[in-house]
Design a protein around this motif. Structure first.
Motif, PDB file in Angstrom:
ATOM      1  N   VAL A  91       0.847  -1.202   0.000  1.00 52.88           N
ATOM      2  CA  VAL A  91       0.000   0.000   0.000  1.00 52.88           C
ATOM      3  C   VAL A  91       0.879   1.246   0.000  1.00 52.88           C
ATOM      4  CG1 VAL A  91      -1.727   1.334   1.281  1.00 52.88           C
ATOM      5  CG2 VAL A  91      -1.930  -1.163   1.150  1.00 52.88           C
ATOM      6  N   LEU A  92       1.927   1.235   0.811  1.00 54.30           N
ATOM      7  CA  LEU A  92       2.845   2.378   0.872  1.00 54.30           C
ATOM      8  C   LEU A  92       3.507   2.631  -0.484  1.00 54.30           C
ATOM      9  CD1 LEU A  92       4.053   4.548   2.704  1.00 54.30           C
ATOM     10  CD2 LEU A  92       5.793   2.882   3.409  1.00 54.30           C
ATOM     11  N   THR A  93       3.873   1.557  -1.178  1.00 54.27           N
ATOM     12  CA  THR A  93       4.452   1.682  -2.523  1.00 54.27           C
ATOM     13  C   THR A  93       3.460   2.384  -3.459  1.00 54.27           C
ATOM     14  OG1 THR A  93       5.805  -0.300  -2.248  1.00 54.27           O
ATOM     15  CG2 THR A  93       5.349   0.381  -4.512  1.00 54.27           C
ATOM     16  N   LEU A  94       2.194   1.990  -3.392  1.00 52.50           N
ATOM     17  CA  LEU A  94       1.165   2.617  -4.238  1.00 52.50           C
ATOM     18  C   LEU A  94       1.020   4.096  -3.896  1.00 52.50           C
ATOM     19  CD1 LEU A  94      -1.695  -0.080  -4.258  1.00 52.50           C
ATOM     20  CD2 LEU A  94       0.074   0.295  -5.991  1.00 52.50           C
ATOM     21  N   VAL A  95       0.951   4.393  -2.602  1.00 54.21           N
ATOM     22  CA  VAL A  95       0.795   5.784  -2.158  1.00 54.21           C
ATOM     23  C   VAL A  95       1.970   6.636  -2.629  1.00 54.21           C
ATOM     24  CG1 VAL A  95       0.765   7.281  -0.110  1.00 54.21           C
ATOM     25  CG2 VAL A  95      -0.675   5.221  -0.185  1.00 54.21           C
ATOM     26  N   LYS A  96       3.173   6.123  -2.435  1.00 51.09           N
ATOM     27  CA  LYS A  96       4.366   6.880  -2.857  1.00 51.09           C
ATOM     28  C   LYS A  96       4.422   7.022  -4.372  1.00 51.09           C
ATOM     29  CE  LYS A  96       7.427   6.332   1.071  1.00 51.09           C
ATOM     30  NZ  LYS A  96       8.551   5.579   1.668  1.00 51.09           N
ATOM     31  N   PRO A 100      -4.053   7.759  -5.216  1.00 50.83           N
ATOM     32  CA  PRO A 100      -4.707   8.568  -4.180  1.00 50.83           C
ATOM     33  C   PRO A 100      -5.519   7.732  -3.175  1.00 50.83           C
ATOM     34  CG  PRO A 100      -5.920   8.748  -6.229  1.00 50.83           C
ATOM     35  CD  PRO A 100      -4.727   7.872  -6.510  1.00 50.83           C
ATOM     36  N   ILE A 101      -4.804   7.153  -2.229  1.00 53.62           N
ATOM     37  CA  ILE A 101      -5.434   6.339  -1.176  1.00 53.62           C
ATOM     38  C   ILE A 101      -5.472   7.187   0.087  1.00 53.62           C
ATOM     39  CG2 ILE A 101      -5.033   4.345   0.349  1.00 53.62           C
ATOM     40  CD1 ILE A 101      -3.696   2.971  -2.130  1.00 53.62           C
ATOM     41  N   ASN A 102      -6.630   7.292   0.732  1.00 52.12           N
ATOM     42  CA  ASN A 102      -6.667   8.065   1.972  1.00 52.12           C
ATOM     43  C   ASN A 102      -7.170   7.255   3.158  1.00 52.12           C
ATOM     44  OD1 ASN A 102      -9.398   7.986   1.290  1.00 52.12           O
ATOM     45  ND2 ASN A 102      -9.323  10.018   0.371  1.00 52.12           N
ATOM     46  N   PHE A 103      -7.584   6.018   2.887  1.00 52.46           N
ATOM     47  CA  PHE A 103      -8.075   5.167   3.966  1.00 52.46           C
ATOM     48  C   PHE A 103      -7.714   3.717   3.650  1.00 52.46           C
ATOM     49  CE2 PHE A 103     -11.303   2.273   5.620  1.00 52.46           C
ATOM     50  CZ  PHE A 103     -11.284   2.602   6.965  1.00 52.46           C
ATOM     51  N   VAL A 104      -7.257   2.986   4.668  1.00 50.81           N
ATOM     52  CA  VAL A 104      -6.902   1.589   4.472  1.00 50.81           C
ATOM     53  C   VAL A 104      -7.641   0.727   5.488  1.00 50.81           C
ATOM     54  CG1 VAL A 104      -5.030  -0.116   4.451  1.00 50.81           C
ATOM     55  CG2 VAL A 104      -4.609   2.201   3.598  1.00 50.81           C
ATOM     56  N   ASN A 105      -8.328  -0.269   4.959  1.00 55.92           N
ATOM     57  CA  ASN A 105      -9.010  -1.254   5.796  1.00 55.92           C
ATOM     58  C   ASN A 105      -8.067  -2.446   5.925  1.00 55.92           C
ATOM     59  OD1 ASN A 105     -10.718  -4.006   4.954  1.00 55.92           O
ATOM     60  ND2 ASN A 105     -11.486  -2.968   6.753  1.00 55.92           N
ATOM     61  N   VAL A 106      -7.789  -2.857   7.154  1.00 53.46           N
ATOM     62  CA  VAL A 106      -6.895  -3.982   7.378  1.00 53.46           C
ATOM     63  C   VAL A 106      -7.734  -5.191   7.786  1.00 53.46           C
ATOM     64  CG1 VAL A 106      -4.854  -4.815   8.609  1.00 53.46           C
ATOM     65  CG2 VAL A 106      -5.128  -2.358   8.151  1.00 53.46           C
ATOM     66  N   GLY A 107      -7.669  -6.225   6.942  1.00 55.42           N
ATOM     67  CA  GLY A 107      -8.467  -7.413   7.214  1.00 55.42           C
ATOM     68  C   GLY A 107      -7.647  -8.467   7.910  1.00 55.42           C
ATOM     69  N   ASN A 108      -6.867  -9.210   7.139  1.00 56.44           N
ATOM     70  CA  ASN A 108      -6.079 -10.303   7.695  1.00 56.44           C
ATOM     71  C   ASN A 108      -4.600 -10.144   7.411  1.00 56.44           C
ATOM     72  OD1 ASN A 108      -7.947 -12.669   8.651  1.00 56.44           O
ATOM     73  ND2 ASN A 108      -8.909 -11.764   6.846  1.00 56.44           N
ATOM     74  N   PHE A 132       3.004   0.960   8.403  1.00 56.73           N
ATOM     75  CA  PHE A 132       1.770   1.547   8.953  1.00 56.73           C
ATOM     76  C   PHE A 132       2.034   2.938   9.527  1.00 56.73           C
ATOM     77  CE2 PHE A 132      -0.163  -2.856   9.424  1.00 56.73           C
ATOM     78  CZ  PHE A 132      -1.210  -2.608   8.539  1.00 56.73           C
ATOM     79  N   ARG A 133       3.146   3.086  10.241  1.00 55.14           N
ATOM     80  CA  ARG A 133       3.469   4.393  10.837  1.00 55.14           C
ATOM     81  C   ARG A 133       3.688   5.441   9.748  1.00 55.14           C
ATOM     82  NH1 ARG A 133       6.071   1.930  15.830  1.00 55.14           N
ATOM     83  NH2 ARG A 133       4.221   1.953  17.175  1.00 55.14           N
ATOM     84  N   GLU A 134       4.341   5.030   8.658  1.00 57.53           N
ATOM     85  CA  GLU A 134       4.581   5.939   7.536  1.00 57.53           C
ATOM     86  C   GLU A 134       3.258   6.334   6.865  1.00 57.53           C
ATOM     87  OE1 GLU A 134       7.252   7.672   4.379  1.00 57.53           O
ATOM     88  OE2 GLU A 134       7.291   7.416   6.555  1.00 57.53           O
ATOM     89  N   ILE A 140      -2.916   8.965   6.194  1.00 58.25           N
ATOM     90  CA  ILE A 140      -3.808   7.883   5.749  1.00 58.25           C
ATOM     91  C   ILE A 140      -4.261   7.074   6.962  1.00 58.25           C
ATOM     92  CG2 ILE A 140      -3.959   5.789   4.348  1.00 58.25           C
ATOM     93  CD1 ILE A 140      -1.614   7.257   2.676  1.00 58.25           C
ATOM     94  N   THR A 141      -5.557   7.071   7.189  1.00 62.56           N
ATOM     95  CA  THR A 141      -6.119   6.324   8.311  1.00 62.56           C
ATOM     96  C   THR A 141      -6.100   4.840   7.998  1.00 62.56           C
ATOM     97  OG1 THR A 141      -7.589   8.181   8.744  1.00 62.56           O
ATOM     98  CG2 THR A 141      -8.185   6.068   9.750  1.00 62.56           C
ATOM     99  N   CYS A 142      -5.582   4.043   8.931  1.00 57.10           N
ATOM    100  CA  CYS A 142      -5.567   2.588   8.770  1.00 57.10           C
ATOM    101  C   CYS A 142      -6.347   1.974   9.917  1.00 57.10           C
ATOM    102  CB  CYS A 142      -4.133   2.058   8.795  1.00 57.10           C
ATOM    103  SG  CYS A 142      -3.053   2.765   7.537  1.00 57.10           S
ATOM    104  N   GLU A 143      -7.349   1.173   9.585  1.00 55.79           N
ATOM    105  CA  GLU A 143      -8.089   0.542  10.670  1.00 55.79           C
ATOM    106  C   GLU A 143      -8.408  -0.912  10.394  1.00 55.79           C
ATOM    107  OE1 GLU A 143     -11.794   2.800  11.308  1.00 55.79           O
ATOM    108  OE2 GLU A 143     -12.813   1.355  10.023  1.00 55.79           O
ATOM    109  N   VAL A 144      -8.390  -1.693  11.468  1.00 57.41           N
ATOM    110  CA  VAL A 144      -8.714  -3.109  11.395  1.00 57.41           C
ATOM    111  C   VAL A 144     -10.229  -3.251  11.436  1.00 57.41           C
ATOM    112  CG1 VAL A 144      -8.510  -5.367  12.509  1.00 57.41           C
ATOM    113  CG2 VAL A 144      -6.604  -3.750  12.620  1.00 57.41           C
ATOM    114  N   ARG A 145     -10.758  -3.918  10.428  1.00 58.87           N
ATOM    115  CA  ARG A 145     -12.186  -4.189  10.377  1.00 58.87           C
ATOM    116  C   ARG A 145     -12.370  -5.363   9.449  1.00 58.87           C
ATOM    117  NH1 ARG A 145     -15.979   0.268   8.075  1.00 58.87           N
ATOM    118  NH2 ARG A 145     -17.939  -0.841   8.181  1.00 58.87           N
TER     119      ARG A 145
END
Length: 160
Positions: A91-96, A100-108, A132-134, A140-145
């Motif tokens: 995801v970080l590679t794509l963002v860099k 245009p990613i502004n939210f990441v859903n973390v599944g597994n 994740f910290r970067e 970019i908000t990252c949340e587990v759901r």
């Protein structure tokens, strides 16, 4: 070039499975699932298996990270895109690369040697944590759901 209509980006080490292909796709109203993964992009067998679990009427694309970066801004407005990646590093590679990613859903993110479990379905190593910290630092908000009707938990809080 227009801004692509990215509904959500999900990290799931299994990429597309039933939950992703049907539940999330329907909830989001996505009509295109874009798997951004170098290995999957080169593996027609894996692609066929993933195609089988995607809801009727939803298109799939299997692109390398580089191709995703190159073509995402050519997406048509009518394409409601759900991006699926395997790792936070991807995801970080794509963002860099300008996706245009502004939210990441973390599944597994499965437990493995050298990882620590921070949630029922999420285990991270130092490299994951740094990615994740970067992402958070980039706003970019990252949340587990795992599923849409579950409330999300902030990765930043889980890592703290």
């Amino acid at each position: 070039m227009s801004t692509p209509n990215i509904l959500m980006t999900r990290i799931d080490n299994r990429l597309v499975h039933g939950q992703v292909g049907v539940t999330w796709t329907n909830t989001l109203g996505a009509n295109l699932v874009l798997v951004a993964n170098d290995a999957a992009a080169a593996d027609p067998v894996q692609q066929n298996l993933m195609d089988m679990v995607v809801a009727e009427g939803v298109q799939t694309r299997y692109f390398t990270l580089e191709k995703t970066i190159d073509v995402i801004r050519k997406a048509a407005d009518r394409q409601k895109i759900f991006i699926v990646c395997k790792t936070p590093q991807d995801v970080l590679t794509l963002v860099k690369g300008g996706v245009p990613i502004n939210f990441v859903n973390v599944g597994n993110m499965h437990f493995a040697e050298g990882k620590r479990q921070i949630h029922k379905t999420v285990s991270v190593n130092d490299s994951d944590t740094a990615a994740f910290r970067e992402l958070e630092r980039l706003g970019i908000t990252c949340e587990v759901r795992r599923v849409p009707d579950e409330s999300g938990e902030s990765i930043a809080k889980l890592l703290a």
